[in-house]
Enzyme design. Structure first.
Site, mmCIF file in Angstrom:
data_model
loop_
_atom_site.group_PDB
_atom_site.id
_atom_site.type_symbol
_atom_site.label_atom_id
_atom_site.label_comp_id
_atom_site.label_asym_id
_atom_site.label_seq_id
_atom_site.Cartn_x
_atom_site.Cartn_y
_atom_site.Cartn_z
ATOM 1 N N ASP A 71 0.879 -1.164 0.000
ATOM 2 C CA ASP A 71 0.000 0.000 0.000
ATOM 3 C C ASP A 71 0.923 1.222 0.000
ATOM 4 O OD1 ASP A 71 -3.141 0.713 1.710
ATOM 5 O OD2 ASP A 71 -2.035 1.805 0.163
HETATM 6 C C1 GLC Z 1 -4.249 4.471 -0.199
HETATM 7 C C2 GLC Z 1 -5.143 3.273 0.024
HETATM 8 C C3 GLC Z 1 -5.112 2.286 -1.106
HETATM 9 C C4 GLC Z 1 -4.933 3.050 -2.406
HETATM 10 C C5 GLC Z 1 -3.535 3.629 -2.381
HETATM 11 C C6 GLC Z 1 -3.274 4.511 -3.606
HETATM 12 O O1 GLC Z 1 -3.623 4.837 0.984
HETATM 13 O O2 GLC Z 1 -4.985 2.567 1.250
HETATM 14 O O3 GLC Z 1 -6.342 1.548 -1.094
HETATM 15 O O4 GLC Z 1 -5.096 2.194 -3.519
HETATM 16 O O5 GLC Z 1 -3.257 4.371 -1.203
HETATM 17 O O6 GLC Z 1 -4.097 5.629 -3.574
#
Ligand code: GLC
Length: 740
Positions: free
Chosen positions: A269
């Site tokens: 993430d």
């Molecule tokens: C965010 C979210 C994830 C998302 C990523 C990119 O923090 O937790 O679900 O796809 O970052 O935006």
């Protein structure tokens, strides 16, 4: 002489014949040859890459892209949010909008709404549609779907997920995965694993026993990988067993890649990676979003400061990190490239097509849940209705924005008020009723709505009541709104109650007019203290671009609602296991899932708690009657299937769809087990008077529980009960069978 000449002639002829029959030797290298198997292409590409090039492809180069190998003509990989639609373009290394004018999308219903359809065909339609939009925008990885289990009604991101039951989520995620990937776009199933709250999401450590982990929190991810064939998985932010989920030997090496045989890419993430050593050894393959600002940190650029960038290269050069481990990461990234960016057979994709708007409306129409309908307040009969009062900010507020990373910039959004007016014309009269979130800007997407309001709370209610008193029917549209702490990433709700004094408005409206229908727009359960005074209640979900039309379809009877709740609506927060045991979001960051496997209806039934609305609940404008469930054989040998069938009849006056649900209870178990667990469902369409026979095949695996000590699934012989019905608390027929 003659024979020699003939011999030479024959030899030369055969040589020319042979050469023209051989497959022409392709000119280019194997990795560029589409006719070669992917694994051969992977090995060939890997063999040509330098150490520096290998390290380059396992971390980001911008906010949403990772590098290819320019020297070899291997392209970059581009990712995009989110689970409900394709996020608008941001700047190379900022969260800010890039201001493109060609990246508006169709917003599909939130995944809670998809789960509420209990219809795998809708999941396939959803995956196909959103996959085509991602493909058209030339994205290689769609950062979704999310399948984290609904453990608490306060979790800010439940609207992005598929509810409280592992079987329902496991069934509903697979077609979405398969259909997205048919576009040559990878899904990235998230957030693996145990990201069941947003509060302190980067810090809390999920303490879960193995049985609970395997029976409740892993199945949907396992199904996405083993049945869906997911090409990538996103690690969660939280800890598990003291290691961040994005580099976690248990979740990633042992379970995902070991037990499940996952051959895809583990993507962190954004900001989920916290160190180099664990990132190397604990299963992370592609690092995104680490907190550098991309271009100012370090001499060259911030991306070289990533944990899997220069720090890793340094270890490889000085021999403290093995190139074999690096090669496994690179193979996985190359495999993903050949499945996506370098897959030349991809379909064209499409964006904002009529088909996509139709899909959004159809999925929504099957996901809206009719929770209560006393005195047949619904559907409102437009052939006879006069004035219809529409009250509430959620009738006018754009909902395709907000909520965090799943926020979108849509080509069009039909709000509830617009949809109701499109269907009922000037009979619709609107009053605000309450004021909620008037910001109008989300992740840099500006809605252009001016929701400013000068009237006081009392005046707003008085004006709404005055209108309601003069109307034939009243539709209140409220709920949550994806503002901070109101169903939003990185912020859980503080309580179960509706915000913005909506309860006061609803009570006043119920007093003013009994023909009141309350529509709750939310991705979570909410408290309904007014429920005994309101005749009709609908869960409308976040439906996306077609919100207004889909709601109007159901409220005016063009569509007969067939949605079923994918999670329990507890009457009060303490009726939920995590909260009853004070096991949600404790101050010390160690979140012990004390309720264990007793999540949702499993908890309510074990504790004999009557929910406000039960898992699987959803009414129709028609009625369905069930015959007696029958077992083909009342006693079967261990290892063989059990066949249960039941006749279902539409005993009402209008056509409708019913979700026939099968639950199984183990009546003679040596371990504690839930009263019953969902093990089958079938959505069937029935004309008035029509009967269909629904047959379920109960396989041995569906009867097993996970024995943590043996680390395996166990089937115990003995008696079981099959419960068949219209909801977890509306069982129409049961039949017992025995496994010898
Ligand atoms: C965010 C979210 C994830 C998302 C990523 C990119 O923090 O937790 O679900 O796809 O970052 O935006």
């Amino acid at each position: 002489m003659k024979n020699t000449a003939r011999l030479i002639a024959i030899l030369s002829l055969s040589a020319s014949v042979a050469s023209c029959c051989q497959a022409p030797k392709s000119e280019g290298p194997v990795y560029l040859d589409d006719s070669q198997p992917i694994e051969a292409r992977v090995e060939d590409a890997l063999s040509r890459m330098t150490l520096e090039e290998k390290v380059k492809v396992i971390h980001a180069q911008s906010k949403f892209s990772s590098a290819g190998v320019p020297r070899l003509g291997i392209p970059e990989l581009w990712t995009t949010d989110g689970p409900h639609g394709i996020r608008p373009e941001v700047l190379w290394d900022e969260w800010d909008q890039a201001g493109w004018t060609n990246d508006s999308c169709v917003a599909f219903p939130a995944l809670t709404c998809l789960a509420a359809t209990w219809n795998e065909d809708m999941s396939a339609l959803y995956g196909k549609s959103i996959g085509e939009e991602a493909r058209f925008r030339e994205k290689d990885i769609l950062l979704g779907p999310g399948v984290n289990i609904y453990r608490t009604p306060l979790n800010g991101r439940n609207f992005e997920y598929m509810g409280e039951d592992p079987y329902l989520a496991s069934k509903m995620v697979v077609p979405y995965v398969q259909e997205v990937q048919k576009n040559g776009v990878a899904v990235c199933v998230k957030h693996y694993a145990l990201n069941n709250q947003e509060s302190k999401r980067h810090e809390y450590d999920a303490v879960v026993d193995d049985r609970t982990l395997y029976e409740i929190y892993l199945p949907a991810f396992k199904a996405a990988v083993q049945e869906g064939g997911a090409w990538s998985i996103m690690g969660a932010y939280n800890f598990y067993k003291g290691q961040h989920a994005c580099h976690n030997e248990y979740l990633l090496n042992d379970i995902l890649k070991g037990e499940w045989g996952f051959d895809g890419v583990v993507i962190s993430d954004w900001g989920g990676t916290h160190e180099t050593d664990q990132a190397i050894t604990n299963g992370l393959d592609l690092e995104f979003g680490t907190w550098t600002d991309g271009l100012t940190m370090g001499a060259t650029n911030g991306y070289d400061a990533y944990y899997l960038a220069d720090p890793y290269l340094e270890k490889l050069r000085n021999g403290t990190a093995s190139e074999d481990v690096l090669n496994d990461k690179v193979r996985r990234v190359l495999r993903l490239m050949f499945r996506t960016a370098m897959n030349n057979d991809k379909p064209a994709g499409s964006m904002c097509s009529p088909e996509h708007y139709d899909a959004a409306r159809k999925i929504a129409g099957e996901g809206i849940v009719l929770l209560k309908n006393d005195n047949d307040v619904l559907p409102i009969d437009l052939s006879s209705a006069g004035k219809i009062a529409v009250i509430g900010e959620n009738a006018i507020k754009m909902m395709t924005v907000g909520g965090g990373s799943s926020s979108l910039k849509v080509q069009h959004e039909c709000t509830p008020l617009e949809g109701l007016i499109a269907a009922a014309g000037d009979r619709i009269v609107y009053e605000r009723g309450y004021v909620g979130d008037v910001s109008g800007s989300y992740n840099g997407v500006v809605t252009g709505q001016d929701l400013s309001e000068s009237r006081s709370e009392e005046q707003l209610i008085a004006d709404a009541v005055a209108l309601a008193k003069t109307a034939d029917a009243v539709i209140f549209v409220g709920g949550l709104n994806k503002a901070s702490h109101q169903d939003c990433e990185d912020s859980d709700r503080y309580h179960l109650e509706l915000p913005y004094a909506q309860d006061k408005v609803i009570e006043a409206l119920a007093e003013a007019n009994p023909n009141l229908a309350v529509v709750i727009i939310s991705g979570n359960a909410v408290a309904m203290p007014w429920i005994d005074n309101v005749n009709a209640v609908v869960e409308g979900w976040y439906i996306g671009s077609q919100m207004g039309h889909a709601l109007a379809d159901v409220l005016f009877g063009k569509v007969n609602p067939s949605g079923k709740l994918p999670f329990t609506f507890p009457a009060k927060l303490e009726d939920n296991g995590a909260h009853a045991l004070n096991a949600y979001d404790p101050a010390d960051l160690s979140v012990e899932y004390k309720e264990g496997i007793y999540v949702g209806y499993r908890w309510a039934e074990k504790q004999n708690i009557k929910p406000l609305f039960a898992f699987g609940h959803g009414l129709s404008y028609t009625d369905f009657t069930y015959g007696d469930a029958e077992c083909a054989k009342a006693s079967v040998k261990a290892g063989s299937n059990v066949i249960v069938s039941v006749d279902v009849t539409n005993s009402g006056k209008v056509a409708g769809k019913e979700v026939v649900q099968l639950y199984i209870g183990d009546d003679e178990s040596s371990v504690d087990r839930p009263v019953k667990e969902l093990k089958g469902f079938r959505k069937i369409s029935l004309e008035p008077g029509e009967t269909k026979t629904v047959t379920f095949t109960i396989e041995p695996d569906m009867l097993k529980y996970f024995d943590a000590a043996k680390h395996e699934w166990v089937l115990e012989n003995g008696k079981f009960t099959a419960y068949v019905g219209s909801a977890s608390d509306d069982i129409r027929t049961t039949v017992q069978f025995e496994v010898r």
